[in-house]
Write an enzyme that holds these catalytic residues in place. Structure first.
Site, short mmCIF file in Angstrom:
data_model
loop_
_atom_site.label_atom_id
_atom_site.label_comp_id
_atom_site.label_asym_id
_atom_site.label_seq_id
_atom_site.Cartn_x
_atom_site.Cartn_y
_atom_site.Cartn_z
N ASP A 183 0.83 -1.21 0.00
CA ASP A 183 0.00 0.00 0.00
C ASP A 183 0.86 1.26 0.00
O ASP A 183 1.93 1.28 0.61
CB ASP A 183 -0.90 -0.01 1.24
CG ASP A 183 -2.01 1.03 1.15
OD1 ASP A 183 -2.32 1.49 0.04
OD2 ASP A 183 -2.56 1.38 2.21
N HIS B 224 3.72 3.63 -8.90
CA HIS B 224 3.63 2.20 -9.24
C HIS B 224 4.94 1.69 -9.81
O HIS B 224 5.34 0.55 -9.55
CB HIS B 224 2.48 1.98 -10.21
CG HIS B 224 1.13 2.30 -9.63
ND1 HIS B 224 0.63 1.65 -8.53
CD2 HIS B 224 0.21 3.23 -9.97
CE1 HIS B 224 -0.56 2.14 -8.22
NE2 HIS B 224 -0.84 3.11 -9.09
N LEU C 261 11.60 -20.16 -4.13
CA LEU C 261 10.46 -19.38 -3.64
C LEU C 261 9.24 -19.56 -4.53
O LEU C 261 9.35 -19.57 -5.76
CB LEU C 261 10.85 -17.90 -3.60
CG LEU C 261 9.75 -16.90 -3.24
CD1 LEU C 261 9.36 -17.04 -1.77
CD2 LEU C 261 10.21 -15.48 -3.55
#
Length: 624
Positions: free
Chosen positions: A391, A408, A500
């Site tokens: 956020d 962004h 991962l």
């Protein structure tokens, strides 16, 4: 490994250009040029495919001519491995050794760009010509080696996992071929479950067809869940005695295979030629199930097959449709890559492909710019799954007088930092909340920037070169088609990686996910797959988009907001919550390490009484 029966040193490349073949008229002969050995290798693969699986051979004939040699090479290789694993006149240890030797030889051949074995020679040429990443087959090849020891399955869920691991990687290579030629076999991500069910239906049809042959070799691959529901069925099957219990088990398995194969929405939006191949596969498989139903007791002694008339009713119109589709389609044929022969001995790698190209080798994450080292975290203090609400991108940009789109872009670098930091400490699962179902309310230009960034980073981002398995969660019916295609490509390309597991949530809403899972569970109950009176949490979890996703241990939100915003409500029911004030672009891997350190200082009791006094300070996890 069992194949589907439908009775399916650096690399130096020439400029990455393609030849446009008008109206699909390229011939298989034109691909091999003046290389008679390669031409004979492909012919052998065609004969092997036809002998081993006539149904797959018929389906490959529905592909454009330019792709048929590649189809033969892939299925001939799968057939060779299948035969090596299934040789019952050879001891299991020796069969496993032969499978491993063949797989290892393929790695060396890929490095050299050729092979003295004709099937591998054709497969190597196919991989280089069509840019196939054969590392995705590593899991299937390991499965073929394990199959030499025999298999036993507790339930249908375990059986489906085996089926998908063994077959989906091979089918994915065919999907990549269609994509490369310019006629993508596109699957919307929300149709992925249909795709896997379809593969399961094909595998189950194969199992039922070969039931007698398997029993003769002492194999019984139906799960105990199906056998135990009919007392005496397992003993009767092993004795090859047709009884009411056996008839019931076979009938139920046949009905299940039909349900799995009936997926009309799966081909929606596909190129008509590619859709014809899948539709025809489904029709042939259902015809095969008709033959299984009609066999009765003979099923235990011979493999049934549909009549020539039944096959003709399926294949004749399919050939008409496929010829029309390919006659109207200009196809792209990439130039073959050239691989220089290594001067020294070829060494194998454990990534499943071997040293084909340095550019495709998995690399470690880059070090932090300030040289900080990752902390050592005790295993009992390490979360298995960290989920992050990223956020504050827009606010970060506005505070600096920049367009929100710049926030962004800066947030993308922070996301990479999380991936690098997770790899460095050995975190297994990382989930990032990138775009919610509510984010469509934002300005159109901002949404366009986000989507363009997603597509660009999926295709070109540095995560591609790391040991990261990438996958996505959320609705995809509203995402741009090029984004969906890029996501699908990357999911397929990285599915065998073991580092991962990175899940990115796009157009995701927690309530939407739960609602869709409930709808899937209701359909399963209506189909008779589950008993509504016995539904438990595990049944619900199996109908989530990623049923293998573990519960979230730590949910972290940046940007000075303290709410979970409809993020992973099912998986995060018992998550530790962690909130920090900085906007997302201002964080880096050190913040992830600090979040994990905070997690390690907490005591998780899941409703139980504390085992230690709450006033006693916990030990420091050693993070610094």
């Amino acid at each position: 490994m069992r194949t589907i029966r439908t009775t399916p040193q650096p690399t130096t490349a020439e400029p990455d250009t393609v030849t446009r073949v008008p109206r699909g008229r390229a011939t298989a002969r034109s691909l091999t040029g003046g290389d008679p050995a390669l031409r004979e290798a492909y012919r052998l693969c065609r004969r092997t495919t036809r002998r081993h699986d006539p149904g797959i051979h018929a389906l490959i004939r529905l592909m454009p001519a330019v792709l048929r040699p590649a189809g033969w090479a892939l299925w001939a290789a799968a057939s060779v491995l299948d035969d090596l694993a299934d040789r019952r006149d050879v001891e299991p240890a020796e069969r496993a050794r032969r499978v491993e030797a063949w797989t290892e030889a393929l790695r060396r051949d890929l490095a050299a760009g050729t092979s003295t074995d004709p099937v591998r020679h054709a497969l190597v040429d196919t991989a280089l010509r069509w840019r196939l990443d054969l590392s995705g087959l590593r899991g299937a090849m390991i499965g073929a080696r394990e199959d030499t020891r025999g298999r036993s399955f507790a339930d249908w869920a375990e059986w489906r996992e085996w089926s998908n691991e063994g077959i989906v990687p091979w089918v994915d290579q065919v999907r990549h071929l269609f994509e490369q030629v310019g006629a993508p076999m596109t699957l919307r991500l929300e149709r992925r479950r249909d795709y896997e069910h379809f593969v399961n239906g094909a595998q189950l049809t194969d199992l039922l067809t070969d039931l007698g042959a398997d029993l003769a070799q002492g194999l019984l691959l139906l799960p105990h869940e199906a056998l135990d529901a009919r007392p005496g069925a397992e003993d009767d099957l092993r004795a090859r005695h047709w009884s009411p219990a056996v008839a019931a088990v076979v009938g139920e398995a046949t009905a299940l295979a039909r349900r799995w194969l009936t997926r009309p929405a799966m081909t929606r939006g596909m190129h008509p030629g590619a859709a014809t191949v899948l539709d025809t596969a489904a029709r042939l498989l259902r015809a095969q199930l008709d033959a299984v139903d009609a066999a009765g007791p003979a099923l235990l002694t011979r493999s049934p097959a549909p009549s020539l008339a039944a096959r003709g009713r399926v294949l004749v119109p399919a050939h008409v449709r496929s010829r029309l589709a390919w006659s109207l389609t200009p196809l792209s044929v990439p130039r073959p890559l050239t691989v220089p022969r290594p001067r020294g001995p070829v060494t194998s790698r454990e990534d499943g492909q071997g040293p084909v190209a340095e550019a495709t080798a998995l690399r470690p994450p880059p070090p932090h710019t300030e040289g900080v080292r990752p902390p050592r975290i005790a295993a009992d203090r390490m979360p298995a799954h960290v989920a992050i609400i990223m956020d504050g991108n827009g606010r970060w940009a506005e505070e600096r007088g920049l367009p929100r789109s710049e926030g962004h872009r800066a947030g993308t670098a922070a996301a990479y930092e999380m991936v690098y930091g997770a790899l460095e400490i050995g975190l297994r699962h990382l989930t990032l909340y990138a775009f919610s179902t509510e984010n469509w309310k934002r300005d159109g230009e901002e949404i366009k920037t986000i989507m363009e960034g997603v597509r660009r980073e999926v295709d070109e981002g540095p995560v591609r070169e790391l040991d990261v398995r990438q996958r996505w969660l959320g609705r995809c019916d509203r995402l741009p088609e090029d984004v969906v295609e890029a996501i699908d490509r990357e999911e397929r390309r990285t599915r065998s990686r073991t580092g991962l597991i990175l899940t990115v949530c796009l157009d995701y809403g927690g309530r939407d996910e739960v609602t869709r899972a409930a709808a899937a569970l209701a359909r399963a109950a209506r189909a008779g797959d589950v008993d509504p009176d016995l539904i438990g949490e595990d049944d619900f979890a199996r109908h989530l988009p990623h049923p293998d996703m573990p519960d979230v241990d730590l949910l972290w939100r940046t940007g000075d907001e303290q709410r979970t915003s409809n993020f992973l409500p099912w998986q995060a029911a018992y998550a530790e919550l962690y909130f920090t004030p900085h906007c997302w672009p201002d964080v880096d891997r050190r913040d992830l390490w600090q979040a994990v350190a905070e997690y390690g200082r907490r005591r998780r009791r899941f409703g139980a009484a504390p085992l230690i006094s709450p006033r006693r300070p916990p030990e420091d996890p050693g993070v610094g």
